[in-house]
Design an enzyme around this catalytic site. Structure first.
Site, PDB file in Angstrom:
ATOM      1  N   HIS A   1       0.853  -1.187   0.000  1.00 28.95           N
ATOM      2  CA  HIS A   1       0.000   0.000   0.000  1.00 28.95           C
ATOM      3  C   HIS A   1       0.891   1.240   0.000  1.00 28.95           C
ATOM      4  O   HIS A   1       2.079   1.172   0.367  1.00 28.95           O
ATOM      5  CB  HIS A   1      -0.912   0.007   1.227  1.00 28.95           C
ATOM      6  CG  HIS A   1      -2.044  -0.951   1.117  1.00 28.95           C
ATOM      7  ND1 HIS A   1      -2.592  -1.586   2.203  1.00 28.95           N
ATOM      8  CD2 HIS A   1      -2.739  -1.394   0.048  1.00 28.95           C
ATOM      9  CE1 HIS A   1      -3.578  -2.359   1.818  1.00 28.95           C
ATOM     10  NE2 HIS A   1      -3.677  -2.269   0.508  1.00 28.95           N
TER      11      HIS A   1
ATOM     12  N   GLY B   1      -2.539  -1.882  -8.490  1.00 30.66           N
ATOM     13  CA  GLY B   1      -3.474  -2.729  -7.742  1.00 30.66           C
ATOM     14  C   GLY B   1      -4.940  -2.432  -8.025  1.00 30.66           C
ATOM     15  O   GLY B   1      -5.697  -3.322  -8.433  1.00 30.66           O
TER      16      GLY B   1
ATOM     17  N   ASP C   1      -4.070  -6.396  -8.591  1.00 30.11           N
ATOM     18  CA  ASP C   1      -4.414  -7.360  -7.551  1.00 30.11           C
ATOM     19  C   ASP C   1      -5.056  -8.602  -8.169  1.00 30.11           C
ATOM     20  O   ASP C   1      -4.772  -9.729  -7.768  1.00 30.11           O
ATOM     21  CB  ASP C   1      -5.359  -6.743  -6.516  1.00 30.11           C
ATOM     22  CG  ASP C   1      -4.698  -5.647  -5.689  1.00 30.11           C
ATOM     23  OD1 ASP C   1      -3.454  -5.687  -5.517  1.00 30.11           O
ATOM     24  OD2 ASP C   1      -5.418  -4.756  -5.206  1.00 30.11           O
TER      25      ASP C   1
ATOM     26  N   ASP D   1      -1.394  -1.544   4.835  1.00 33.16           N
ATOM     27  CA  ASP D   1      -1.466  -0.420   5.765  1.00 33.16           C
ATOM     28  C   ASP D   1      -2.795  -0.525   6.504  1.00 33.16           C
ATOM     29  O   ASP D   1      -3.821  -0.082   6.007  1.00 33.16           O
ATOM     30  CB  ASP D   1      -1.368   0.903   5.005  1.00 33.16           C
ATOM     31  CG  ASP D   1      -1.462   2.110   5.928  1.00 33.16           C
ATOM     32  OD1 ASP D   1      -1.441   1.924   7.167  1.00 33.16           O
ATOM     33  OD2 ASP D   1      -1.564   3.232   5.411  1.00 33.16           O
TER      34      ASP D   1
ATOM     35  N   HIS E   1     -10.032  -0.064  -2.428  1.00 29.65           N
ATOM     36  CA  HIS E   1     -10.057  -1.381  -3.079  1.00 29.65           C
ATOM     37  C   HIS E   1      -9.839  -2.484  -2.046  1.00 29.65           C
ATOM     38  O   HIS E   1      -9.218  -3.503  -2.331  1.00 29.65           O
ATOM     39  CB  HIS E   1      -9.047  -1.452  -4.223  1.00 29.65           C
ATOM     40  CG  HIS E   1      -7.627  -1.224  -3.820  1.00 29.65           C
ATOM     41  ND1 HIS E   1      -7.142   0.000  -3.459  1.00 29.65           N
ATOM     42  CD2 HIS E   1      -6.583  -2.074  -3.716  1.00 29.65           C
ATOM     43  CE1 HIS E   1      -5.870  -0.115  -3.141  1.00 29.65           C
ATOM     44  NE2 HIS E   1      -5.504  -1.363  -3.289  1.00 29.65           N
TER      45      HIS E   1
ATOM     46  N   ASP F   1     -10.341  -6.090  -2.976  1.00 28.45           N
ATOM     47  CA  ASP F   1      -9.266  -6.749  -3.709  1.00 28.45           C
ATOM     48  C   ASP F   1      -8.245  -7.355  -2.749  1.00 28.45           C
ATOM     49  O   ASP F   1      -7.738  -8.454  -2.971  1.00 28.45           O
ATOM     50  CB  ASP F   1      -8.561  -5.763  -4.646  1.00 28.45           C
ATOM     51  CG  ASP F   1      -9.499  -5.181  -5.695  1.00 28.45           C
ATOM     52  OD1 ASP F   1     -10.443  -5.893  -6.095  1.00 28.45           O
ATOM     53  OD2 ASP F   1      -9.291  -4.034  -6.101  1.00 28.45           O
TER      54      ASP F   1
ATOM     55  N   ARG G   1      -7.883 -14.280   0.705  1.00 32.52           N
ATOM     56  CA  ARG G   1      -8.693 -15.491   0.578  1.00 32.52           C
ATOM     57  C   ARG G   1      -8.029 -16.498  -0.357  1.00 32.52           C
ATOM     58  O   ARG G   1      -7.921 -17.685  -0.045  1.00 32.52           O
ATOM     59  CB  ARG G   1     -10.104 -15.136   0.079  1.00 32.52           C
ATOM     60  CG  ARG G   1     -11.039 -16.341   0.009  1.00 32.52           C
ATOM     61  CD  ARG G   1     -12.443 -15.985  -0.480  1.00 32.52           C
ATOM     62  NE  ARG G   1     -12.419 -15.548  -1.862  1.00 32.52           N
ATOM     63  CZ  ARG G   1     -12.601 -14.299  -2.281  1.00 32.52           C
ATOM     64  NH1 ARG G   1     -12.834 -13.344  -1.425  1.00 32.52           N
ATOM     65  NH2 ARG G   1     -12.571 -13.999  -3.553  1.00 32.52           N
TER      66      ARG G   1
END
Length: 131
Positions: free
Chosen positions: A13, A61, A66, A86, A93, A96, A102
């Protein structure tokens, strides 16, 4: 790992990009032979700081980078994901980021979100690679 070349995704980030660059600089000897993919701006910062590393830049991203990394996870094309998040800043997002977390969990991919865990993952994979 499927071959001897370590395949890593490096993402950070905005507020953590400097931390990721410093971490990569510190671990450059272990990263030198790795195939690295990184999201757009992060990849540019890494390339500028460490021009000897092999870094493939993906899209930013929020613009699909991402998802590109998520597809690589699903295809078994990565050995680890290093994602310096962060947790103190809201992310537009965020879905994402959750999707990458996951997928890393579903595919049992080592994922690190801090410098200390990133070091453990990198050093562990590097030892396994040399074994």
């Amino acid at each position: 790992m499927t071959d001897q070349t370590l395949r890593l995704a490096l993402v950070a980030h905005d507020q953590r990009k400097d931390d990721l660059v410093a971490w990569a600089r510190h671990h450059e000897p272990l990263l030198r032979d790795a195939q690295i993919v990184a999201t757009g701006t992060t990849g540019g910062r890494l390339q500028d700081a460490l021009p000897d590393l092999s870094i493939r830049r993906l899209k930013s991203g929020p613009l699909g980078g991402d998802q590109q990394i998520g597809a690589m996870i699903a295809e078994g094309a990565l050995d680890a994901l290093i994602f310096f998040t962060d947790p103190l800043s809201p992310m537009p997002h965020d879905v994402d980021v959750k999707a990458l977390t996951r997928l890393a969990t579903v595919y049992d991919l080592p994922m690190a979100c801090s410098q200390s865990t990133a070091t453990l993952v990198l050093e562990g994979l590097s030892r396994a690679e040399g074994a």
